[in-house]
Enzyme design. Structure first.
Site, PDB file in Angstrom:
ATOM      1  N   HIS A  40       0.853  -1.286   0.266  1.00 11.96           N
ATOM      2  CA  HIS A  40      -0.019   0.089  -0.123  1.00 11.96           C
ATOM      3  C   HIS A  40       0.795   1.370  -0.289  1.00 11.96           C
ATOM      4  O   HIS A  40       2.136   1.172  -0.180  1.00 11.96           O
ATOM      5  CB  HIS A  40      -1.040  -0.167   1.212  1.00 11.96           C
ATOM      6  CG  HIS A  40      -0.380  -0.145   2.515  1.00 11.96           C
ATOM      7  ND1 HIS A  40       0.139   0.732   3.056  1.00 11.96           N
ATOM      8  CD2 HIS A  40      -0.106  -1.084   3.487  1.00 11.96           C
ATOM      9  CE1 HIS A  40       0.613   0.685   4.265  1.00 11.96           C
ATOM     10  NE2 HIS A  40       0.396  -0.693   4.474  1.00 11.96           N
ATOM     11  N   HIS A  55       3.864   1.562   2.099  1.00  8.28           N
ATOM     12  CA  HIS A  55       5.196   0.923   1.590  1.00  8.28           C
ATOM     13  C   HIS A  55       5.961   1.504   0.476  1.00  8.28           C
ATOM     14  O   HIS A  55       7.041   1.973   0.728  1.00  8.28           O
ATOM     15  CB  HIS A  55       4.952  -0.546   1.193  1.00  8.28           C
ATOM     16  CG  HIS A  55       4.226  -1.477   1.956  1.00  8.28           C
ATOM     17  ND1 HIS A  55       2.907  -1.887   1.851  1.00  8.28           N
ATOM     18  CD2 HIS A  55       4.685  -1.934   3.301  1.00  8.28           C
ATOM     19  CE1 HIS A  55       2.867  -2.675   2.998  1.00  8.28           C
ATOM     20  NE2 HIS A  55       3.411  -2.842   3.584  1.00  8.28           N
ATOM     21  N   CYS A 109       2.124  -8.746  21.270  1.00  8.33           N
ATOM     22  CA  CYS A 109       1.393  -8.404  20.313  1.00  8.33           C
ATOM     23  C   CYS A 109       1.495  -9.284  18.783  1.00  8.33           C
ATOM     24  O   CYS A 109       2.863  -8.908  18.438  1.00  8.33           O
ATOM     25  CB  CYS A 109       1.150  -6.971  19.644  1.00  8.33           C
ATOM     26  SG  CYS A 109       0.336  -6.450  18.161  1.00  8.33           S
ATOM     27  N   CYS A 151       2.569  -7.171  15.804  1.00  8.82           N
ATOM     28  CA  CYS A 151       3.691  -6.389  15.582  1.00  8.82           C
ATOM     29  C   CYS A 151       4.913  -7.425  15.799  1.00  8.82           C
ATOM     30  O   CYS A 151       6.083  -7.034  15.590  1.00  8.82           O
ATOM     31  CB  CYS A 151       3.908  -5.417  16.811  1.00  8.82           C
ATOM     32  SG  CYS A 151       2.976  -4.041  17.044  1.00  8.82           S
ATOM     33  N   CYS A 176      -2.794  -3.144  21.829  1.00 11.24           N
ATOM     34  CA  CYS A 176      -1.641  -2.755  20.926  1.00 11.24           C
ATOM     35  C   CYS A 176      -2.090  -1.235  20.539  1.00 11.24           C
ATOM     36  O   CYS A 176      -3.213  -1.242  19.712  1.00 11.24           O
ATOM     37  CB  CYS A 176      -1.379  -3.746  19.777  1.00 11.24           C
ATOM     38  SG  CYS A 176      -0.245  -2.928  18.635  1.00 11.24           S
ATOM     39  N   HIS A 220      -2.283  -1.618  16.425  1.00  9.85           N
ATOM     40  CA  HIS A 220      -3.305  -2.692  15.793  1.00  9.85           C
ATOM     41  C   HIS A 220      -4.572  -2.816  16.395  1.00  9.85           C
ATOM     42  O   HIS A 220      -5.644  -3.473  16.129  1.00  9.85           O
ATOM     43  CB  HIS A 220      -2.589  -4.014  15.812  1.00  9.85           C
ATOM     44  CG  HIS A 220      -1.438  -4.062  14.788  1.00  9.85           C
ATOM     45  ND1 HIS A 220      -0.142  -4.258  15.358  1.00  9.85           N
ATOM     46  CD2 HIS A 220      -1.191  -4.057  13.490  1.00  9.85           C
ATOM     47  CE1 HIS A 220       0.645  -4.247  14.192  1.00  9.85           C
ATOM     48  NE2 HIS A 220       0.112  -4.206  13.203  1.00  9.85           N
ATOM     49  N   LYS A 245      -3.441   6.561  10.075  1.00 12.81           N
ATOM     50  CA  LYS A 245      -2.249   5.934   9.523  1.00 12.81           C
ATOM     51  C   LYS A 245      -2.687   5.225   8.365  1.00 12.81           C
ATOM     52  O   LYS A 245      -3.975   4.322   8.114  1.00 12.81           O
ATOM     53  CB  LYS A 245      -1.573   4.879  10.650  1.00 12.81           C
ATOM     54  CG  LYS A 245      -0.339   4.436   9.871  1.00 12.81           C
ATOM     55  CD  LYS A 245       0.096   3.295  10.439  1.00 12.81           C
ATOM     56  CE  LYS A 245       1.263   2.565   9.990  1.00 12.81           C
ATOM     57  NZ  LYS A 245       1.660   1.249  10.875  1.00 12.81           N
ATOM     58  N   LYS A 255      -3.915  -0.828   4.797  1.00 10.66           N
ATOM     59  CA  LYS A 255      -5.037  -1.599   4.334  1.00 10.66           C
ATOM     60  C   LYS A 255      -6.211  -1.824   5.463  1.00 10.66           C
ATOM     61  O   LYS A 255      -7.002  -2.042   5.177  1.00 10.66           O
ATOM     62  CB  LYS A 255      -4.381  -2.753   3.851  1.00 10.66           C
ATOM     63  CG  LYS A 255      -5.326  -3.355   2.808  1.00 10.66           C
ATOM     64  CD  LYS A 255      -5.290  -3.188   1.348  1.00 10.66           C
ATOM     65  CE  LYS A 255      -6.226  -3.539   0.369  1.00 10.66           C
ATOM     66  NZ  LYS A 255      -6.217  -3.244  -0.883  1.00 10.66           N
TER      67      LYS A 255
HETATM   68 ZN   LIG Z   1       0.613  -4.730  17.330  1.00  8.50          ZN
END
Ligand SMILES: [Zn+2]
Length: 510
Positions: free
Chosen positions: A17, A20, A125, A128, A143, A146, A300, A303
């Site tokens: 995405h 990156h 996590c 992560c 997290c 996430h 942020k 996706k």
């Molecule tokens: Zn995480």
């Protein structure tokens, strides 16, 4: 001089995405610019393929982890040419040569006395692939990246004695104020260290998908140690029969996003110290591209959050240069900033089409119309040269500090100056009076040279457009020393179709 720039290796589970693409584009600008300066450049990107999330995803699909990464890694490999990114190698952490070198370096860290066995208990996590300290957790053991619940994990691990590097890391930050850039990220890293370092897990006992710990094959290395080492291992096998390590190590710039700051600015230098290896010169931490959603909130780019500005769609409709330009112009590199389709449209029309595109097409058209495409042999206007010639030095100075947006802003001043020059000198008025023919010669020669210089300066951000214009000028040289107004560099020009056609005038290119 050697210039070695890296992106983080991208976690192979995700679909590529804009996030990156952003780091890859930033690294590409630096690599292209340094090649223009005659530096010996190596540019590395790649994929991070180990860890629990890959193993779990493969299990869900009923395939081996290797089959999963072999299917997903090519998506990231294919991203690079689509972005016109000029990486010299694409490392994959499942490469046998990478794994062998990871074992070698981590074995050396153990031999140097920085590894011990112990029990780990903490909040983990799985997305992560990281244990979270209390300070790094969201409310109720979640997290913050996430937004999922953390898992309480306990296991027998090998540990890396990070705490033993407390003094060495503090000394590093005291002695090298440019080790981490920009300054606010340097301060963040230094504050993390000042908070007191704890030893970290080096291995996982219950996983098989990873690099096997050579002295205890029941363990694999914790994915972050394996992944970080890509920057070093890749140089050893990127060119068959030619170990590039001595030529390019240490890295000049690691470009990273702010979410992986701790690993690159604390763990990584400590690991290198433990292995007795030289440290990278700079870690540059960029911010996030944020998308405004309908409620006006910023998120942020990711996706999983379902708010992606699809880089492939932008490329298909407007070309790679437009995406490269927008990402690096709209948001100051090193800070968070909002991107939007409306913002893209404004930059595309207002700057790429109306400023640069218009400068290109009308300069070439006027030389064809008034001089049959032959560029007058006149000396370029010294007043204009005095304004444009210093830009190359300033762009180089800014890019030495990886100030990619500030450097682009500086180069763009030249585009705007040349458009003002056209308006001030009004070649269409000069062309009506034969007595002003010599004056018109100077104006046309100045504009052609100005356009050539701008195309050289803008090459790192707009390689496709730069190449087309320099081709139309018959002057393909990209070296930065040539980015000053000179007489006689261009003899003849060809017309070009508008390089940035209006969106509604041209449908999808592919
Ligand atoms: Zn995480």
């Amino acid at each position: 001089m050697a210039f070695y720039v890296t992106t983080p290796i991208y976690y192979v589970n995700a679909a590529p995405h804009l996030g990156h693409a952003y780091t890859a584009l930033g690294a590409d600008v630096l690599a292209r610019h340094m090649r223009q300066r005659g530096e010996d450049v190596f540019f590395l990107t790649g994929t991070d393929e180990h860890g629990e999330p890959v193993a779990l995803a493969a299990e869900r699909e009923g395939i081996t982890p290797q089959a999963l990464v072999d299917r997903n890694a090519p998506r990231f490999q294919a991203l690079m040419p689509r972005l016109n990114v000029s990486n010299d190698f694409f490392v994959r952490t499942s490469d046998p040569e990478h794994k062998r070198r990871v074992q070698e370096v981590l074995g050396r860290i153990r031999e140097n006395g920085h590894v011990y066995k112990g029990k780990y208990e903490g909040w983990y996590c799985p997305r992560c692939a990281d244990f979270k300290t209390d300070a790094e957790q969201g409310p109720d053991h979640t997290c913050p990246i996430h937004l999922i619940e953390l898992i309480r994990e306990e296991e027998e691990n090998y540990f890396f004695a990070l705490s033993a590097f407390q003094d060495d890391l503090e000394r590093l930050y005291a002695e090298r104020p440019d080790f981490v850039l920009p300054r606010h990220r340097f301060n963040e890293a230094r504050a993390f260290i000042a908070g007191g370092l704890q030893d970290v897990s080096l291995s996982r006992a219950n996983l098989t998908w990873g690099v096997t710990v050579p002295w205890d094959p029941a363990h694999v290395f914790y994915v972050w140690f394996d992944a970080l080492l890509n920057y070093y291992t890749a140089l050893g096998y990127a060119r068959e029969g030619d170990d590039l390590t001595d030529r390019f190590w240490p890295a000049t710039y690691h470009l990273i996003g702010k979410d992986i700051l701790k690993f690159h600015t604390v763990f990584w230098p400590a690991m290198l110290m433990a292995a007795g290896l030289p440290l990278p010169k700079h870690v540059f931490v960029h911010g996030f591209l944020l998308m405004r959603d309908a409620s006006g909130d910023e998120h942020k780019m990711s996706k999983s959050l379902g708010n992606v500005l699809d880089p492939f769609q932008v490329i298909d409709e407007f070309g790679t240069d437009a995406l490269r330009y927008y990402c690096l112009r709209e948001v100051s590199f090193g800070h968070d900033g909002a991107v939007s389709t409306a913002g893209f449209a404004a930059r595309y029309e207002g700057e790429l089409a109306n400023e640069l595109g218009n400068l290109i097409t009308r300069t070439l058209a006027m030389v064809v119309r008034y001089r049959d495409g032959d560029v007058p042999a006149a000396q370029p206007d010294p007043v204009l040269a005095a304004e444009l010639d210093p830009l190359a030095v300033e762009v180089a100075r800014l890019l030495d500090g990886a100030e990619l947006s500030a450097a682009l802003d500086t180069a763009w001043l030249g585009v705007r100056r040349l458009n003002r020059y056209v308006e001030e000198r009004a070649p269409w008025v000069l062309a009506k009076d034969a007595a002003l023919s010599e004056e018109l010669d100077v104006v046309l020669a100045s504009l052609v040279e100005g356009l050539r210089v701008m195309s050289v300066l803008l090459h790192p951000w707009l390689p496709e457009t730069s190449g087309r214009v320099l081709g139309a000028l018959g002057a393909p040289e990209l070296d930065l020393t040539g980015a000053r107004l000179q007489a006689g560099r261009v003899a003849h020009v060809e017309r070009l179709s508008p390089p940035f056609p209006k969106a509604d005038a041209v449908p999808a290119r592919r």
